[in-house]
Scaffold this motif. Structure first.
Motif, PDB file in Angstrom:
ATOM      1  N   ALA A   1       3.807   5.753  -3.950  1.00 17.27           N
ATOM      2  CA  ALA A   1       4.976   6.287  -4.653  1.00 17.27           C
ATOM      3  C   ALA A   1       4.767   6.263  -6.160  1.00 17.27           C
ATOM      4  O   ALA A   1       5.272   7.133  -6.877  1.00 17.27           O
ATOM      5  CB  ALA A   1       6.221   5.490  -4.280  1.00 17.27           C
ATOM      6  N   PHE A   2       4.021   5.287  -6.645  1.00 20.20           N
ATOM      7  CA  PHE A   2       3.760   5.170  -8.077  1.00 20.20           C
ATOM      8  C   PHE A   2       2.461   5.866  -8.486  1.00 20.20           C
ATOM      9  O   PHE A   2       2.106   5.888  -9.661  1.00 20.20           O
ATOM     10  CB  PHE A   2       3.708   3.696  -8.488  1.00 20.20           C
ATOM     11  CG  PHE A   2       5.048   3.031  -8.468  1.00 20.20           C
ATOM     12  CD1 PHE A   2       5.983   3.291  -9.460  1.00 20.20           C
ATOM     13  CD2 PHE A   2       5.391   2.159  -7.448  1.00 20.20           C
ATOM     14  CE1 PHE A   2       7.232   2.689  -9.438  1.00 20.20           C
ATOM     15  CE2 PHE A   2       6.637   1.547  -7.420  1.00 20.20           C
ATOM     16  CZ  PHE A   2       7.559   1.816  -8.414  1.00 20.20           C
ATOM     17  N   GLY A   3       1.740   6.396  -7.505  1.00 21.04           N
ATOM     18  CA  GLY A   3       0.485   7.086  -7.807  1.00 21.04           C
ATOM     19  C   GLY A   3      -0.623   6.146  -8.230  1.00 21.04           C
ATOM     20  O   GLY A   3      -1.504   6.507  -9.007  1.00 21.04           O
ATOM     21  N   MET A   4      -0.581   4.927  -7.716  1.00 16.06           N
ATOM     22  CA  MET A   4      -1.613   3.950  -8.068  1.00 16.06           C
ATOM     23  C   MET A   4      -2.394   3.548  -6.830  1.00 16.06           C
ATOM     24  O   MET A   4      -1.950   3.753  -5.702  1.00 16.06           O
ATOM     25  CB  MET A   4      -1.008   2.718  -8.747  1.00 16.06           C
ATOM     26  CG  MET A   4      -0.147   1.860  -7.860  1.00 16.06           C
ATOM     27  SD  MET A   4       0.500   0.358  -8.655  1.00 16.06           S
ATOM     28  CE  MET A   4       1.710   0.993  -9.778  1.00 16.06           C
ATOM     29  N   SER A   5      -3.551   2.967  -7.051  1.00 16.50           N
ATOM     30  CA  SER A   5      -4.382   2.528  -5.936  1.00 16.50           C
ATOM     31  C   SER A   5      -3.797   1.259  -5.310  1.00 16.50           C
ATOM     32  O   SER A   5      -3.016   0.532  -5.942  1.00 16.50           O
ATOM     33  CB  SER A   5      -5.805   2.241  -6.408  1.00 16.50           C
ATOM     34  OG  SER A   5      -5.842   1.080  -7.223  1.00 16.50           O
ATOM     35  N   ARG A   6      -4.215   1.001  -4.092  1.00 20.26           N
ATOM     36  CA  ARG A   6      -3.797  -0.206  -3.377  1.00 20.26           C
ATOM     37  C   ARG A   6      -4.233  -1.447  -4.148  1.00 20.26           C
ATOM     38  O   ARG A   6      -3.463  -2.393  -4.323  1.00 20.26           O
ATOM     39  CB  ARG A   6      -4.425  -0.174  -1.981  1.00 20.26           C
ATOM     40  CG  ARG A   6      -4.150  -1.360  -1.123  1.00 20.26           C
ATOM     41  CD  ARG A   6      -4.885  -1.191   0.228  1.00 20.26           C
ATOM     42  NE  ARG A   6      -4.592  -2.272   1.109  1.00 20.26           N
ATOM     43  CZ  ARG A   6      -5.267  -3.419   1.145  1.00 20.26           C
ATOM     44  NH1 ARG A   6      -6.282  -3.614   0.334  1.00 20.26           N
ATOM     45  NH2 ARG A   6      -4.931  -4.367   1.983  1.00 20.26           N
ATOM     46  N   SER A   7      -5.465  -1.442  -4.649  1.00 18.15           N
ATOM     47  CA  SER A   7      -5.966  -2.620  -5.362  1.00 18.15           C
ATOM     48  C   SER A   7      -5.201  -2.851  -6.660  1.00 18.15           C
ATOM     49  O   SER A   7      -4.910  -3.997  -7.014  1.00 18.15           O
ATOM     50  CB  SER A   7      -7.472  -2.516  -5.620  1.00 18.15           C
ATOM     51  OG  SER A   7      -7.769  -1.395  -6.411  1.00 18.15           O
TER      52      SER A   7
ATOM     53  N   SER B   1       0.826  -1.214   0.000  1.00 16.99           N
ATOM     54  CA  SER B   1       0.000   0.000   0.000  1.00 16.99           C
ATOM     55  C   SER B   1       0.857   1.258   0.000  1.00 16.99           C
ATOM     56  O   SER B   1       0.562   2.218  -0.718  1.00 16.99           O
ATOM     57  CB  SER B   1      -0.919   0.017   1.222  1.00 16.99           C
ATOM     58  OG  SER B   1      -1.836  -1.032   1.159  1.00 16.99           O
ATOM     59  N   THR B   2       1.911   1.258   0.790  1.00 18.56           N
ATOM     60  CA  THR B   2       2.810   2.409   0.846  1.00 18.56           C
ATOM     61  C   THR B   2       3.537   2.578  -0.480  1.00 18.56           C
ATOM     62  O   THR B   2       3.631   3.684  -1.015  1.00 18.56           O
ATOM     63  CB  THR B   2       3.824   2.236   1.999  1.00 18.56           C
ATOM     64  OG1 THR B   2       3.092   2.130   3.232  1.00 18.56           O
ATOM     65  CG2 THR B   2       4.776   3.409   2.084  1.00 18.56           C
ATOM     66  N   ALA B   3       4.035   1.482  -1.026  1.00 20.49           N
ATOM     67  CA  ALA B   3       4.723   1.541  -2.315  1.00 20.49           C
ATOM     68  C   ALA B   3       3.794   2.039  -3.411  1.00 20.49           C
ATOM     69  O   ALA B   3       4.219   2.781  -4.305  1.00 20.49           O
ATOM     70  CB  ALA B   3       5.290   0.168  -2.670  1.00 20.49           C
ATOM     71  N   ALA B   4       2.534   1.670  -3.345  1.00 21.72           N
ATOM     72  CA  ALA B   4       1.559   2.109  -4.350  1.00 21.72           C
ATOM     73  C   ALA B   4       1.475   3.633  -4.396  1.00 21.72           C
ATOM     74  O   ALA B   4       1.364   4.215  -5.478  1.00 21.72           O
ATOM     75  CB  ALA B   4       0.191   1.506  -4.053  1.00 21.72           C
TER      76      ALA B   4
ATOM     77  N   ALA C   1      -2.088  -2.011  -7.186  1.00 19.55           N
ATOM     78  CA  ALA C   1      -0.766  -2.505  -6.782  1.00 19.55           C
ATOM     79  C   ALA C   1      -0.810  -3.997  -6.471  1.00 19.55           C
ATOM     80  O   ALA C   1       0.039  -4.754  -6.936  1.00 19.55           O
ATOM     81  CB  ALA C   1      -0.265  -1.719  -5.575  1.00 19.55           C
ATOM     82  N   TYR C   2      -1.809  -4.433  -5.705  1.00 19.07           N
ATOM     83  CA  TYR C   2      -1.906  -5.858  -5.378  1.00 19.07           C
ATOM     84  C   TYR C   2      -2.201  -6.697  -6.625  1.00 19.07           C
ATOM     85  O   TYR C   2      -1.724  -7.823  -6.739  1.00 19.07           O
ATOM     86  CB  TYR C   2      -2.951  -6.107  -4.288  1.00 19.07           C
ATOM     87  CG  TYR C   2      -2.376  -5.914  -2.905  1.00 19.07           C
ATOM     88  CD1 TYR C   2      -1.544  -6.875  -2.331  1.00 19.07           C
ATOM     89  CD2 TYR C   2      -2.640  -4.764  -2.174  1.00 19.07           C
ATOM     90  CE1 TYR C   2      -1.003  -6.713  -1.075  1.00 19.07           C
ATOM     91  CE2 TYR C   2      -2.108  -4.580  -0.901  1.00 19.07           C
ATOM     92  CZ  TYR C   2      -1.285  -5.561  -0.357  1.00 19.07           C
ATOM     93  OH  TYR C   2      -0.754  -5.390   0.882  1.00 19.07           O
TER      94      TYR C   2
END
Length: 75
Positions: A32-38, A27-30, A40-41
């Motif tokens: 940084a990329f400006g993407m949602s948690r979902s 979630s934290t890394a997401a 990213a997963y």
């Protein structure tokens, strides 16, 4: 609260380098990329996340150094 999700501010590369630990959760890394948690997963599940992902026990973590490298290429 009322069901509205708070949007996290995208951290700068300098902030990440100066303050983030060696590994962060997905979630934290997401952020940084400006993407949602979902999103990213979803990318993690497909082995397409733009930074190195490692599993520690039951946790999925993103290696900060690889995240910095990926963001450096983007900028």
């Amino acid at each position: 609260m009322g069901g509205r999700q708070e949007t996290k501010r995208r951290p700068t590369l300098a902030e990440i380098k100066a303050t983030w630990p060696p590994a962060v959760d997905v979630s934290t890394a997401a952020t940084a990329f400006g993407m949602s948690r979902s999103k990213a997963y979803d990318l993690v599940a497909r082995d397409e996340f733009p930074a190195k992902v490692a599993k520690y026990g039951g946790r999925i973590m993103v290696i900060t150094e690889s995240l910095v490298r990926a963001l450096s290429v983007e900028d």
